[in-house]
Motif scaffolding. Structure first.
Motif, mmCIF file in Angstrom:
data_model
loop_
_atom_site.group_PDB
_atom_site.id
_atom_site.type_symbol
_atom_site.label_atom_id
_atom_site.label_comp_id
_atom_site.label_asym_id
_atom_site.label_seq_id
_atom_site.Cartn_x
_atom_site.Cartn_y
_atom_site.Cartn_z
ATOM 1 N N ASP A 67 29.092 31.797 39.530
ATOM 2 C CA ASP A 67 27.727 32.302 39.595
ATOM 3 C C ASP A 67 27.771 33.762 40.032
ATOM 4 O OD1 ASP A 67 26.465 29.917 38.885
ATOM 5 O OD2 ASP A 67 26.494 29.170 40.958
ATOM 6 N N PRO A 68 26.744 34.562 39.701
ATOM 7 C CA PRO A 68 26.726 35.950 40.152
ATOM 8 C C PRO A 68 26.904 36.046 41.675
ATOM 9 C CG PRO A 68 24.985 35.595 38.551
ATOM 10 C CD PRO A 68 25.572 34.244 38.856
ATOM 11 N N GLY A 69 27.903 36.817 42.082
ATOM 12 C CA GLY A 69 28.174 36.967 43.503
ATOM 13 C C GLY A 69 28.843 35.773 44.148
ATOM 14 N N GLY A 70 29.181 34.750 43.348
ATOM 15 C CA GLY A 70 29.775 33.535 43.896
ATOM 16 C C GLY A 70 31.233 33.723 44.262
ATOM 17 N N VAL A 71 31.712 32.870 45.151
ATOM 18 C CA VAL A 71 33.109 32.937 45.562
ATOM 19 C C VAL A 71 33.860 31.641 45.268
ATOM 20 C CG1 VAL A 71 32.700 34.665 47.340
ATOM 21 C CG2 VAL A 71 32.513 32.246 47.928
ATOM 22 N N GLN A 72 33.151 30.637 44.763
ATOM 23 C CA GLN A 72 33.786 29.372 44.404
ATOM 24 C C GLN A 72 33.464 29.031 42.956
ATOM 25 O OE1 GLN A 72 35.906 27.486 46.140
ATOM 26 N NE2 GLN A 72 35.824 28.893 47.882
ATOM 27 N N PRO A 73 34.443 28.539 42.197
ATOM 28 C CA PRO A 73 34.188 28.176 40.794
ATOM 29 C C PRO A 73 33.185 27.036 40.679
ATOM 30 C CG PRO A 73 36.555 28.286 41.264
ATOM 31 C CD PRO A 73 35.850 28.312 42.581
ATOM 32 N N VAL A 74 32.371 27.092 39.632
ATOM 33 C CA VAL A 74 31.398 26.034 39.334
ATOM 34 C C VAL A 74 31.627 25.575 37.896
ATOM 35 C CG1 VAL A 74 29.690 26.885 40.989
ATOM 36 C CG2 VAL A 74 29.657 27.731 38.633
ATOM 37 N N ALA A 267 27.068 48.680 42.896
ATOM 38 C CA ALA A 267 27.498 47.500 43.641
ATOM 39 C C ALA A 267 28.938 47.671 44.105
ATOM 40 C CB ALA A 267 27.387 46.247 42.770
ATOM 41 N N ASP A 268 29.270 46.995 45.208
ATOM 42 C CA ASP A 268 30.662 46.976 45.648
ATOM 43 C C ASP A 268 31.506 46.290 44.591
ATOM 44 O OD1 ASP A 268 30.048 48.237 48.022
ATOM 45 O OD2 ASP A 268 29.735 46.370 49.109
ATOM 46 N N SER A 269 32.745 46.701 44.491
ATOM 47 C CA SER A 269 33.622 46.164 43.463
ATOM 48 C C SER A 269 34.985 45.858 44.063
ATOM 49 C CB SER A 269 33.767 47.181 42.324
ATOM 50 O OG SER A 269 34.828 46.854 41.464
ATOM 51 N N ALA A 270 35.687 44.910 43.455
ATOM 52 C CA ALA A 270 37.059 44.612 43.858
ATOM 53 C C ALA A 270 38.033 45.219 42.858
ATOM 54 C CB ALA A 270 37.274 43.100 43.959
ATOM 55 N N GLU A 271 37.582 46.264 42.145
ATOM 56 C CA GLU A 271 38.477 46.957 41.208
ATOM 57 C C GLU A 271 39.253 48.037 41.950
ATOM 58 O OE1 GLU A 271 38.466 49.788 37.211
ATOM 59 O OE2 GLU A 271 36.609 48.806 37.857
ATOM 60 N N THR A 272 40.553 48.056 41.758
ATOM 61 C CA THR A 272 41.404 49.053 42.399
ATOM 62 C C THR A 272 42.233 49.784 41.349
ATOM 63 O OG1 THR A 272 43.287 47.544 42.726
ATOM 64 C CG2 THR A 272 41.588 47.583 44.440
ATOM 65 N N ARG A 273 42.850 50.873 41.769
ATOM 66 C CA ARG A 273 43.788 51.578 40.895
ATOM 67 C C ARG A 273 45.034 51.890 41.706
ATOM 68 N NH1 ARG A 273 43.528 53.803 35.818
ATOM 69 N NH2 ARG A 273 44.799 55.639 35.350
ATOM 70 N N TRP A 409 53.433 54.522 36.370
ATOM 71 C CA TRP A 409 52.248 54.439 35.532
ATOM 72 C C TRP A 409 51.053 54.068 36.399
ATOM 73 C CZ3 TRP A 409 56.560 51.463 35.351
ATOM 74 C CH2 TRP A 409 56.453 50.095 35.667
ATOM 75 N N ALA A 410 49.912 54.675 36.097
ATOM 76 C CA ALA A 410 48.678 54.433 36.845
ATOM 77 C C ALA A 410 47.789 53.487 36.050
ATOM 78 C CB ALA A 410 47.952 55.743 37.102
ATOM 79 N N VAL A 411 47.385 52.394 36.691
ATOM 80 C CA VAL A 411 46.579 51.367 36.021
ATOM 81 C C VAL A 411 45.507 50.849 36.971
ATOM 82 C CG1 VAL A 411 46.594 49.155 34.808
ATOM 83 C CG2 VAL A 411 48.585 50.642 34.668
ATOM 84 N N GLY A 412 44.300 50.686 36.442
ATOM 85 C CA GLY A 412 43.244 50.039 37.210
ATOM 86 C C GLY A 412 43.403 48.532 37.144
ATOM 87 N N TRP A 413 42.997 47.847 38.203
ATOM 88 C CA TRP A 413 43.100 46.394 38.252
ATOM 89 C C TRP A 413 41.756 45.808 38.657
ATOM 90 C CZ3 TRP A 413 46.303 42.850 36.506
ATOM 91 C CH2 TRP A 413 46.226 41.542 37.009
ATOM 92 N N VAL A 414 41.127 45.105 37.720
ATOM 93 C CA VAL A 414 39.875 44.419 37.996
ATOM 94 C C VAL A 414 40.213 43.009 38.469
ATOM 95 C CG1 VAL A 414 37.686 43.619 37.050
ATOM 96 C CG2 VAL A 414 38.687 45.757 36.227
ATOM 97 N N ALA A 415 39.698 42.622 39.619
ATOM 98 C CA ALA A 415 40.012 41.298 40.170
ATOM 99 C C ALA A 415 39.743 40.209 39.139
ATOM 100 C CB ALA A 415 39.183 41.045 41.429
ATOM 101 N N ASP A 416 40.725 39.318 38.957
ATOM 102 C CA ASP A 416 40.536 38.193 38.039
ATOM 103 C C ASP A 416 39.514 37.205 38.583
ATOM 104 O OD1 ASP A 416 42.522 39.218 36.423
ATOM 105 O OD2 ASP A 416 44.108 38.022 37.332
ATOM 106 N N TYR A 417 39.464 37.104 39.901
ATOM 107 C CA TYR A 417 38.564 36.169 40.576
ATOM 108 C C TYR A 417 38.399 36.647 42.019
ATOM 109 C CZ TYR A 417 43.349 34.385 41.210
ATOM 110 O OH TYR A 417 44.702 34.286 41.420
ATOM 111 N N PRO A 418 37.356 36.196 42.715
ATOM 112 C CA PRO A 418 37.049 36.719 44.049
ATOM 113 C C PRO A 418 37.915 36.121 45.154
ATOM 114 C CG PRO A 418 35.396 35.111 43.421
ATOM 115 C CD PRO A 418 36.290 35.283 42.219
ATOM 116 N N ASP A 419 39.220 36.423 45.113
ATOM 117 C CA ASP A 419 40.150 35.916 46.111
ATOM 118 C C ASP A 419 41.322 36.892 46.186
ATOM 119 O OD1 ASP A 419 40.874 33.082 47.599
ATOM 120 O OD2 ASP A 419 42.688 34.119 46.893
ATOM 121 N N THR A 502 33.338 38.958 40.917
ATOM 122 C CA THR A 502 33.896 37.740 40.324
ATOM 123 C C THR A 502 34.774 38.067 39.119
ATOM 124 O OG1 THR A 502 32.038 37.393 38.816
ATOM 125 C CG2 THR A 502 31.869 36.403 41.018
ATOM 126 N N GLY A 503 34.645 39.272 38.578
ATOM 127 C CA GLY A 503 35.427 39.656 37.404
ATOM 128 C C GLY A 503 34.752 39.325 36.087
#
Length: 513
Positions: A67-74, A267-273, A409-419, A502-503
């Protein structure tokens, strides 16, 4: 008079409310979304990148979702899922009835087994097989599918909910190779009606969709742009209705959520580089002392200010802020830029200077070229290193780092899931998807330990230890953490749900006022 006034107020409120609801006349009006993300493959077994998964989120269906903003799979394609043992090694899902592929055939557990088996069997260089390293086998019976794991993994449900868990029609996809045409046979909230590589994807709502999403989306035209500048120009010229990932930093820095002429979502993001290093024996960066020397030369604050106009935050750890276990391990070990400390490490390593190495980046992905130029200048400070910078088309870039053809090499990493686990095995575990050649028994042990806890708060100590080891071994250098920006026409609603930590990329959330 009181009755008449009351009726007038109700009428005005009714009109205002009607104006905020999606117009029935706009039901089939296409929303054009622009992005610089690239699609590696339309086959879920052949892609492990943000651009491909953004498309998969909409045209395929996994067993679970967020779910949007969720931290557990549904549940999504599944009616229910759960571990059947306390050891967290057997995971079972029961499918929903009545989910049909475009051919009209109903999805069964055999399709789920087929989909997971082929990801592992094909094991594409650019695919997500590494996510399922603990998956030993899959069994299917009727509408029930059971996953058997070789080791405890509390994060397995999270991985099932990603693009890697996309369920395909076993009658349409080859079992031992990637599908090569431009067709998609999935059961997601959208059907892909046309596709031009690097240009455009046309999506129509899947009226047969049956799952856990509240997916009553509008038709979508997804336009792909070669770089941030052309994306920004397209938005200013009103050729697109929504722009996301990634606008030029100079444009983003001037965006204001209070602008009445457009909608701006931040919004806050869990994307890093990160800057990754080739640690193999044939690389000039194989010696940990050389990599530590590089760590003393990077100025993240200047990088964030000069290249990104303050639209990203300097990052000093493997795990981004906002997730369990986040630390500042690289700031603790390398608090300031120091040529003297870098020089001392190179002298200790016994290497001649300048140390020459190659540095690659993906063309068109944000400010990659500008970032590479600034990093080159920083890393060459004091004449200790000589950096050969080269840009690559996205797919060629992935294949080059997978084959160990670059030193950095420089690469961005978008979180696959919120963990935090998504920043563990995938990036620094043995056999990681970043193919640095790095392997640490201690890091692998902490990754396995963290996966034993269903209560994810109990993983903090393991992830702190992982980050300490990574700062010491330097298989990568964290650079920055992104904030998510989505800008749209004022008539578009739902952009606040489009993307989050959540990715997922929820095109079905978009609508018209």
């Amino acid at each position: 008079m009181r009755i008449l006034v009351t009726l007038l107020v109700l009428a005005v409120v009714g009109i205002g409310g009607w104006q905020l609801l999606p117009s029935q006349g706009d039901k089939n009006r296409t929303i054009t979304v622009g992005t610089t993300d690239a699609v590696t493959s339309l086959d879920p077994a052949g892609a492990y990148d943000a651009g491909s998964w953004a498309l998969f989120n909409n045209v395929f269906q996994p067993l679970l979702t967020f779910d949007p903003g969720g931290v557990q799979p549904v549940p999504d394609a599944a009616q229910s899922c759960s571990f059947t043992d306390t050891a967290l090694q057997t995971y079972r899902c029961v499918l929903r009835d009545g989910i049909t592929f475009p051919s009209g055939r109903e999805m069964t557990a055999q399709d789920v087994k087929f989909s997971f088996d082929r990801v592992k069997r094909i094991n594409s260089d650019t695919g997500p097989a590494s996510l399922f390293s603990a998956l030993s086998s899959v069994t299917a019976s009727g509408m029930t599918v059971t996953f058997h794991l070789s080791a405890p993994d509390a994060t397995f449900p999270f991985k099932v909910a990603t693009g890697a868990g996309s369920i395909v029609d076993r009658d349409k996809y080859p079992a031992n190779s990637l599908r090569t045409d431009d067709a998609v046979d999935g059961t997601g909230p959208y059907r892909l009606t046309s596709y031009t590589q690097g240009k455009q994807a046309d999506l129509q709502p899947n009226t047969a969709y049956k799952g856990g999403l509240d997916a009553d989306g509008r038709p979508i035209k997804l336009d792909y742009y070669k770089d941030s500048a052309t994306l920004g120009s397209a938005y200013k010229a009103k050729r697109i209705d929504v722009a996301t990932r990634t606008l030029p930093p100079a444009m983003v820095s001037r965006l204001s959520p209070s602008d009445p002429d457009q909608r701006v979502t931040v919004a806050d993001s869990a994307e890093t580089r990160n800057l990754y290093f080739n640690t193999r024996k044939n690389s000039p960066l194989r010696d940990v002392l050389v990599r530590r020397a590089l760590a003393w030369l990077v100025d993240r604050d200047k990088l964030a200010a000069d290249v990104y106009d303050g639209t990203v935050d300097p990052l000093f750890s493997l795990i981004p802020a906002g997730l369990t276990g986040h630390t500042t391990s690289f700031f603790d070990d390398y608090p300031t830029q120091s040529v003297a400390k870098a020089k001392a490490l190179l002298e200790q390593a016994g290497v001649s200077t300048p140390v020459e190495f190659s540095f690659g980046y993906g063309i068109g992905h944000g400010a990659g070229a500008e970032e590479a130029a600034v990093l080159k200048k920083q890393l060459e400070t004091g004449g200790l290193f000589k950096v050969d910078v080269k840009g690559y088309e996205w797919t060629a870039f992935q294949k080059s780092w997978a084959a160990g053809k670059m030193d950095a090499w420089a690469v961005g990493w978008v979180a696959d899931y919120p963990d935090p686990d998504t920043f563990g095995a995938a990036l620094v575990g043995s056999g990681s998807t970043m193919s640095t050649g790095y392997s640490s028994a201690d890091v692998d042990r902490h990754i396995r330990s963290s996966q034993q806890y269903a209560d994810r708060a109990r993983t903090e100590a393991d992830f702190r230890d992982i980050q300490t080891d990574v700062a010491n071994d330097v298989p990568l250098l964290p650079l920055w953490q992104r904030r998510d920006y989505v800008v749209s026409d004022e008539d578009v609603v739902g952009t606040q749900y489009l993307t989050d930590s959540t990715g997922l990329f929820r095109l079905w959330s978009l609508g018209w006022i």
